[in-house]
Structure formats: C-alpha cells, structure tokens
Design a protein around this motif. Structure first.
Motif, PDB file in Angstrom:
ATOM      1  N   GLU A   1     -81.699  -4.377   4.741  1.00 11.00           N
ATOM      2  CA  GLU A   1     -80.658  -5.138   5.425  1.00 11.00           C
ATOM      3  C   GLU A   1     -80.570  -6.563   4.874  1.00 11.00           C
ATOM      4  O   GLU A   1     -79.475  -7.110   4.718  1.00 11.00           O
ATOM      5  N   ASP A   2     -81.723  -7.157   4.562  1.00  5.15           N
ATOM      6  CA  ASP A   2     -81.732  -8.495   3.971  1.00  5.15           C
ATOM      7  C   ASP A   2     -81.025  -8.489   2.619  1.00  5.15           C
ATOM      8  O   ASP A   2     -80.266  -9.419   2.290  1.00  5.15           O
ATOM      9  N   TYR A   3     -81.279  -7.442   1.839  1.00  2.00           N
ATOM     10  CA  TYR A   3     -80.639  -7.330   0.525  1.00  2.00           C
ATOM     11  C   TYR A   3     -79.130  -7.156   0.664  1.00  2.00           C
ATOM     12  O   TYR A   3     -78.348  -7.719  -0.124  1.00  2.00           O
ATOM     13  N   LEU A   4     -78.721  -6.392   1.673  1.00  2.00           N
ATOM     14  CA  LEU A   4     -77.296  -6.190   1.917  1.00  2.00           C
ATOM     15  C   LEU A   4     -76.603  -7.526   2.200  1.00  2.00           C
ATOM     16  O   LEU A   4     -75.509  -7.803   1.683  1.00  2.00           O
ATOM     17  N   ARG A   5     -77.234  -8.353   3.029  1.00  2.00           N
ATOM     18  CA  ARG A   5     -76.655  -9.668   3.346  1.00  2.00           C
ATOM     19  C   ARG A   5     -76.546 -10.532   2.095  1.00  2.00           C
ATOM     20  O   ARG A   5     -75.545 -11.223   1.871  1.00  2.00           O
ATOM     21  N   LEU A   6     -77.592 -10.493   1.270  1.00  2.00           N
ATOM     22  CA  LEU A   6     -77.599 -11.280   0.040  1.00  2.00           C
ATOM     23  C   LEU A   6     -76.533 -10.785  -0.930  1.00  2.00           C
ATOM     24  O   LEU A   6     -75.797 -11.584  -1.529  1.00  2.00           O
ATOM     25  N   ALA A   7     -76.423  -9.458  -1.075  1.00  2.00           N
ATOM     26  CA  ALA A   7     -75.470  -8.886  -2.029  1.00  2.00           C
ATOM     27  C   ALA A   7     -74.035  -9.191  -1.628  1.00  2.00           C
ATOM     28  O   ALA A   7     -73.175  -9.413  -2.483  1.00  2.00           O
ATOM     29  N   ARG A   8     -73.779  -9.201  -0.328  1.00  2.00           N
ATOM     30  CA  ARG A   8     -72.423  -9.440   0.145  1.00  2.00           C
ATOM     31  C   ARG A   8     -72.125 -10.912   0.375  1.00  2.00           C
ATOM     32  O   ARG A   8     -70.974 -11.291   0.594  1.00  2.00           O
ATOM     33  N   GLY A   9     -73.160 -11.729   0.341  1.00  2.00           N
ATOM     34  CA  GLY A   9     -72.964 -13.139   0.620  1.00  2.00           C
ATOM     35  C   GLY A   9     -72.510 -13.393   2.035  1.00  2.00           C
ATOM     36  O   GLY A   9     -71.832 -14.390   2.320  1.00  2.00           O
ATOM     37  N   ASP A  10     -72.901 -12.500   2.943  1.00  2.00           N
ATOM     38  CA  ASP A  10     -72.472 -12.592   4.341  1.00  2.00           C
ATOM     39  C   ASP A  10     -73.700 -12.564   5.242  1.00  2.00           C
ATOM     40  O   ASP A  10     -74.370 -11.524   5.360  1.00  2.00           O
ATOM     41  N   PRO A  11     -74.051 -13.688   5.867  1.00  2.95           N
ATOM     42  CA  PRO A  11     -75.249 -13.723   6.712  1.00  2.95           C
ATOM     43  C   PRO A  11     -75.158 -12.821   7.931  1.00  2.95           C
ATOM     44  O   PRO A  11     -76.174 -12.540   8.569  1.00  2.95           O
ATOM     45  N   ASN A  12     -73.956 -12.343   8.251  1.00  5.73           N
ATOM     46  CA  ASN A  12     -73.794 -11.473   9.416  1.00  5.73           C
ATOM     47  C   ASN A  12     -73.733  -9.992   9.052  1.00  5.73           C
ATOM     48  O   ASN A  12     -73.594  -9.144   9.939  1.00  5.73           O
ATOM     49  N   ALA A  13     -73.839  -9.675   7.766  1.00  6.41           N
ATOM     50  CA  ALA A  13     -73.808  -8.276   7.346  1.00  6.41           C
ATOM     51  C   ALA A  13     -75.138  -7.601   7.696  1.00  6.41           C
ATOM     52  O   ALA A  13     -76.183  -8.255   7.810  1.00  6.41           O
ATOM     53  N   GLY A  14     -75.088  -6.286   7.853  1.00  5.81           N
ATOM     54  CA  GLY A  14     -76.313  -5.536   8.111  1.00  5.81           C
ATOM     55  C   GLY A  14     -76.807  -5.660   9.538  1.00  5.81           C
ATOM     56  O   GLY A  14     -76.232  -6.356  10.376  1.00  5.81           O
ATOM     57  N   MET A  15     -77.911  -4.978   9.807  1.00 12.84           N
ATOM     58  CA  MET A  15     -78.480  -4.944  11.149  1.00 12.84           C
ATOM     59  C   MET A  15     -79.417  -6.118  11.390  1.00 12.84           C
ATOM     60  O   MET A  15     -80.068  -6.612  10.461  1.00 12.84           O
ATOM     61  N   THR A  16     -79.502  -6.539  12.643  1.00 15.82           N
ATOM     62  CA  THR A  16     -80.485  -7.548  13.033  1.00 15.82           C
ATOM     63  C   THR A  16     -81.864  -6.906  13.103  1.00 15.82           C
ATOM     64  O   THR A  16     -81.993  -5.675  13.019  1.00 15.82           O
ATOM     65  N   LYS A  17     -82.897  -7.712  13.270  1.00 20.06           N
ATOM     66  CA  LYS A  17     -84.251  -7.169  13.372  1.00 20.06           C
ATOM     67  C   LYS A  17     -84.366  -6.218  14.558  1.00 20.06           C
ATOM     68  O   LYS A  17     -85.019  -5.170  14.475  1.00 20.06           O
TER      69      LYS A  17
END
Length: 303
Positions: A237-253
């Motif tokens: 999920e952290d990688y997804l946020r980084l790849a998309r440049g969107d801090p709200n992408a992916g699931m929270t912890k």
C-alpha cells in the motif's frame, strides 16, 4: 517503503522443476497418446511474499530452455460478482464469506474444467478476473477477454509445464475435531469467528482436493513468521501511494489489518499441514522455501 524485489528463488526452483519434469517425462514415456500431459505444479505463498512476482521469471526461464509453460492464478477463478454477492447474502453472519478470498469463494467446477482441458491439450479458455471492478469488490471479465490456449490442433508446441499459484493453493481440510481444537487454543484470528463458520470453510475446502490431486510437484514459499504478511501488505500500500503520488491512495494501516484478517484464519488452520508435506506418495516432489522478513530465502527443504 516496499522492499525492492530480488529474485533469489528462481535459481532454487528451476533445477527442482527440471528434475520433476524429467521424471514426469520418464513416467509418461510409454503413453499411447503423445504428447504427454503437462507437469502440473502448485505454488503457495503468503500474500505479499512475492509468489506472483516469482512466476514470471520462472516461466521465462523455462521458456528459454524450450519448455512451453503456462501460469494460472487461483484469483482468476473467483466466483462472479453476482455469485459472491449471493454467497454473502446466504451467509450473512459468516464474515469470512462477505468478501472474496476464503475457500468457498472460488468457482471450483470452472477450475476443474480448465485443468481437464489443459491435461489433454484441448482448446482451453483461461478466465480473467479484475479486482478493481465494482468499486474494488471485483468481478470476472467477459469470456471474450479470456486467454486462449491450445487453439491450434494438434498443438505445435504443447505445454510441458502448468503452474497454478495462489495464497491457498495446496491447503487441505482437516478434521472437525482439529478445527475445534485450534478454535479453542490461543490464536490471532480464529476466535473472531464462530466455530460453525470455520467448519463451513473447512467443508468447502474439501472441494479443492480434486484440483490438488492433479499436482505433480509443489512449491511452497513459507515464512519464518506468518504475521510478516501484515507488514508485507502494508508495504504494498505504501508503494501504491508512492507510485501514484497520492498520499490518500491505498488502504490505511487499520484497513490493511482488517483485510489480512479476512485471510489469516486459513493460515492458522492449514499452514501446518502444508509444512508437513502435501504428498504421501511422491517423496521429493515438494520444495519448501522459508523466507525472512526481507522475503529472502533462509532455508530450503525438500519434502
């Protein structure tokens, strides 16, 4: 941050597969219907351990050696969206069937039909599933998009190896008494569910045996600690946020924990059986690779 993928498993798996393939060809040398059926390999690994990333290099390495190879995922055999909704409606109190994943949420008749065709080199359509459909609930894609195999008859380059990968591949049902004993013992997730719901999952898992019995060899990517799966999923999920440049992408912890918790009961129920060995009549046909938190292989065991 997701750990960069380093393929330290293909160099371990390829010699094992080549050996099993040679034995398979020897066992089928007298077959009156050439070509012989492909070698069927099951591949099990915890979510996030790298099994889906491994099968690409494995297939490419085998293809370079002139061994036609097909990779299938159990994920592509999930029930249709409508069937999954019906299963959830019919079992409203069983949290394990409210989402896809656990035994009972796959189309086993379809899986058996596909593998029956692959074993005889007849025309086969491999279903495709899109997890992003229906707001992330997932759905099966139209048959027109399915992967076509063996369309030319007789096949010019018949498959020699078929790999079926998935997080629950190779799991086998255990006795109701064993389920009850595990349910009453300390565990991470089993006490979150009623015993009858775990028994229902266990009963459904028995339907998967018809496919498990087809395996000629098995690869098991195990872990020193099963709970690493939570960290691995969080890294994705952290990688997804980084790849998309969107801090709200992916699931929270919190969402990651809830997501993995939906699968974790099966790990607690069935991992021990897989570690003890899937086969009773094929010594040496299972390769178990135990990885650490960094996903690198720490131990290799042939069963």
């Amino acid at each position: 941050m997701a750990t960069p993928f380093t393929d330290d498993k293909s160099p371990i798996c390829i010699p094992f597969i080549l050996n099993r393939l040679q034995l398979h060809h020897q066992a089928n040398a007298s077959s009156s219907n050439p070509p012989p059926p492909p070698l069927i390999i099951g591949l099990n690994g915890l979510q996030g351990v790298g099994k889906s990333t491994l099968v690409g290099p494995l297939a490419e390495a085998l293809e370079r050696k002139g061994i036609p190879t097909l990779v299938c995922s159990i994920d592509d055999f999930y029930l249709t969206h409508e069937q999954q909704l019906a299963l959830a409606r019919e079992n409203p109190e069983n949290a394990l069937w409210q989402v896809r994943g656990e035994p009972g949420t796959h189309d086993i008749p379809l899986l058996k039909s596909v593998f029956s065709s692959l074993l005889t080199h007849t025309p086969t359509s491999i279903p495709q599933y899109d997890k992003a459909l229906f707001s992330g609930q997932g759905g099966r894609l139209p048959a027109s998009t399915w992967k076509q195999v063996n369309q030319q008859q007789p096949p010019q380059n018949p498959l020699q190896v078929v790999i079926l990968e998935g997080w629950c591949i190779g799991f086998r049902p255990i006795s109701p008494e064993a389920i009850a004993a595990k349910h009453s013992a300390p565990s991470r997730t089993l006490q979150q569910h009623r015993l009858e719901h775990l028994l229902a999952i266990n009963e459904k898992l028995g339907e998967y045996d018809d496919v498990t019995h087809l395996f000629d060899a098995f690869l098991h990517i195990d872990s020193e600690d099963t709970e690493y799966v939570y960290g691995w999923r969080q890294e994705q999920e952290d990688y997804l946020r980084l790849a998309r440049g969107d801090p709200n992408a992916g699931m929270t912890k919190e969402q990651v924990v809830k997501f993995v918790d939906a699968y974790y009961p099966a790990y607690e129920l069935y991992s021990e059986g897989l570690r003890n060995g899937l086969f009773t009549d094929k010594p040496g046909a299972q390769l178990r690779m135990v990885v650490g938190r960094d996903r690198k292989v720490k131990q290799v065991i042939e069963i």
